[in-house]
Design a protein around this motif. Structure first.
Motif, PDB file in Angstrom:
ATOM      1  N   TYR A   1       1.352 -28.525  12.211  1.00 44.73           N
ATOM      2  CA  TYR A   1       2.160 -29.348  13.024  1.00 44.73           C
ATOM      3  C   TYR A   1       3.042 -28.491  14.265  1.00 44.73           C
ATOM      4  O   TYR A   1       3.551 -27.589  13.904  1.00 44.73           O
TER       5      TYR A   1
ATOM      6  N   TYR B   1       4.105 -34.954  21.184  1.00 42.79           N
ATOM      7  CA  TYR B   1       4.105 -34.246  19.759  1.00 42.79           C
ATOM      8  C   TYR B   1       2.714 -33.850  19.773  1.00 42.79           C
ATOM      9  O   TYR B   1       1.869 -34.510  20.051  1.00 42.79           O
TER      10      TYR B   1
ATOM     11  N   TYR C   1      -0.214 -31.867  17.020  1.00 42.59           N
ATOM     12  CA  TYR C   1      -0.723 -31.407  15.616  1.00 42.59           C
ATOM     13  C   TYR C   1      -2.268 -30.817  15.817  1.00 42.59           C
ATOM     14  O   TYR C   1      -2.931 -31.351  16.428  1.00 42.59           O
TER      15      TYR C   1
ATOM     16  N   ARG D   1       5.852 -35.516  10.677  1.00 44.46           N
ATOM     17  CA  ARG D   1       4.644 -34.611   9.928  1.00 44.46           C
ATOM     18  C   ARG D   1       4.084 -35.757   9.057  1.00 44.46           C
ATOM     19  O   ARG D   1       2.830 -35.770   8.743  1.00 44.46           O
TER      20      ARG D   1
ATOM     21  N   PHE E   1       1.526 -37.368  11.210  1.00 42.23           N
ATOM     22  CA  PHE E   1       0.440 -36.854  11.439  1.00 42.23           C
ATOM     23  C   PHE E   1      -0.593 -36.479  10.036  1.00 42.23           C
ATOM     24  O   PHE E   1      -1.942 -36.570  10.354  1.00 42.23           O
ATOM     25  N   THR E   2       0.119 -36.303   8.967  1.00 39.96           N
ATOM     26  CA  THR E   2      -0.645 -36.228   7.865  1.00 39.96           C
ATOM     27  C   THR E   2      -1.504 -37.511   7.638  1.00 39.96           C
ATOM     28  O   THR E   2      -2.677 -37.413   7.191  1.00 39.96           O
TER      29      THR E   2
END
Lengths: 265, 156
Positions: free
Chosen positions: B71, B84, B86, B109, B112-113
């Motif tokens: 990240y 943002y 990642y 986060r 993105f996960t």
């Protein structure tokens, strides 16, 4: 399909299986085909679960990825000729099936119960494949639809395939003693197909590629070793947009003891 | 943004960029804005991504650095948006362009996960050629769903 004492000791899950294998004699079994088939399905389901617990397993993602890359490679090899690819997959399946059937009969203990050559054997294979074989090798079970056809037996149902939407034995209430013997076709309904995880078929093959055709070959090969010559194909495929997967198995010929064309085509 | 009582998604655009900085997937959610503008934002953000990646390589790895390395955090703010980033260990980068200001790190986060997991599913199809544009319709649908659920208060 009478349960003999030998058969019971060969299957460690014996007591459960033996106790519920209801029909005492083949004659009694044939006389009540509908009830016979249903109770057979339940005991086979139990057998399937037991065998599944005993066999070694692999990660289904690994299987899906290996199978997927094989299908893509075959498509490349045949230069995008989808029909040829389907044929290749089926042939590979056939070669697997003729070998797999030995392993299956040994591990499941059903070898002693296979009444090869009996009239109703083809109908028996439906639940055996759906509940035990699929469970043992793919970890999923299928449901069975028996397709009533205008068979030689005096069933009085003039029209062909009467598919029972509820999924279980479509044998009608007025089935006679030869009900099970008259079955020439059945469908295996598979809701989950572990081979097709993550797969999306691209536009140029959509509707034509029978992605899991290897399964059809496996079934054809296995049944041919049991003297049943069948044709096997996907009629519904989730990857082609249908709601579920359906494999149609049609009996073409009961082979005599001269044996099938061994070794594959 | 909007006065609607239903929570609006704050995602303006989400993109996947391959290891050679080739775009694999760009999805813009704002009809009224020019799609080209988002292509441009994503493209310029790649410089910042490379900078951040090389920065984190110079710093000695701490016990927690394994997680933070993927990240990248806020790459740069524009007048309307925040970008943002990642990156995966396979050098694929996810770029997220948001409209909202006050967003918690944890939400980013989480997004993105989940996005990474959708990406893994799409890439697992045997018909997907690696490092090419993602054409999976299932991926499109899932990404739409994921982005729609990403509001000011994060995700459910």
């Amino acid at each position: 399909m009478a349960a003999t004492p030998q058969a019971q000791t060969n299957t460690p899950g014996g007591p459960a299986l033996g106790a519920s294998a209801a029909p005492a004699t083949p004659v009694a079994a044939a006389a009540t085909p509908a009830r016979y088939v249903v109770s057979q399905a339940q005991s086979l389901q139990r057998l399937g679960d037991q065998v599944f617990q005993r066999v070694e397993k692999i990660n289904s993602e690994v299987l899906a990825l290996i199978y997927g890359s094989m299908v893509v490679q075959i498509l490349k090899d045949v230069d995008g000729n989808v029909d040829e690819a389907n044929t290749q997959l089926e042939k590979m399946g056939f070669n697997i099936g003729i070998r797999l059937v030995e392993e299956f009969l040994a591990k499941s203990g059903l070898g002693a119960k296979c009444n090869v050559g009996k009239d109703h054997f083809f109908a028996d294979t439906a639940e055996i494949i759906a509940k035990v074989a699929f469970k043992m090798f793919l970890g999923v079970t299928c449901s069975v639809n028996y397709i009533q056809s205008a068979a030689p037996a005096p069933l009085g149902k003039g029209a062909a395939s009467g598919m029972d939407a509820s999924g279980k034995a479509g044998i009608g209430a007025d089935a006679t003693a030869t009900g099970a013997a008259a079955i020439r076709e059945y469908a295996l309904i598979m809701d989950e197909n572990p081979l097709a995880d993550f797969v999306e078929v691209p536009e140029q093959y959509a509707g034509k590629l029978s992605y899991s055709n290897i399964l059809c070959g496996v079934i054809r090969g296995a049944l041919e070793m049991l003297q049943l010559k069948v044709e096997c194909r996907f009629v519904r495929d989730v990857l082609q947009g249908h709601d579920t997967n359906e494999i149609r198995v049609v009996l073409k010929e009961i082979l005599s003891d001269s044996g099938p064309a061994g070794g594959g085509d | 943004v909007s006065c609607a009582t239903r929570m609006a998604s704050v995602v303006a655009c989400v993109a996947v960029v391959g290891k050679n900085n080739n775009p694999l997937f760009i999805r813009a959610f704002r009809e009224q804005e020019d799609k080209l503008k988002f292509h441009y934002i994503v493209h310029t953000s790649l410089d910042v991504v490379e900078e951040k990646i090389s920065q984190s390589q110079h710093v000695a790895p701490s016990p927690n650095s394994k997680v933070t390395e993927m990240y990248l955090g806020l790459l740069f703010p524009t007048e309307d948006h925040k970008v943002y980033g990642y990156t995966t260990c396979t050098k694929n980068k996810f770029i997220l362009v948001l409209e909202e200001n006050e967003l918690k790190d944890a939400h980013m986060r989480q997004f993105f996960t989940r996005f990474h997991s959708l990406f893994a599913d799409a890439v697992s199809s045997p018909f997907y050629s690696y490092d090419r544009r993602i054409t999976s319709r299932r991926f499109d649908a899932e990404v739409d769903k994921l982005c729609a659920s990403f509001t000011k208060n994060g995700m459910p």
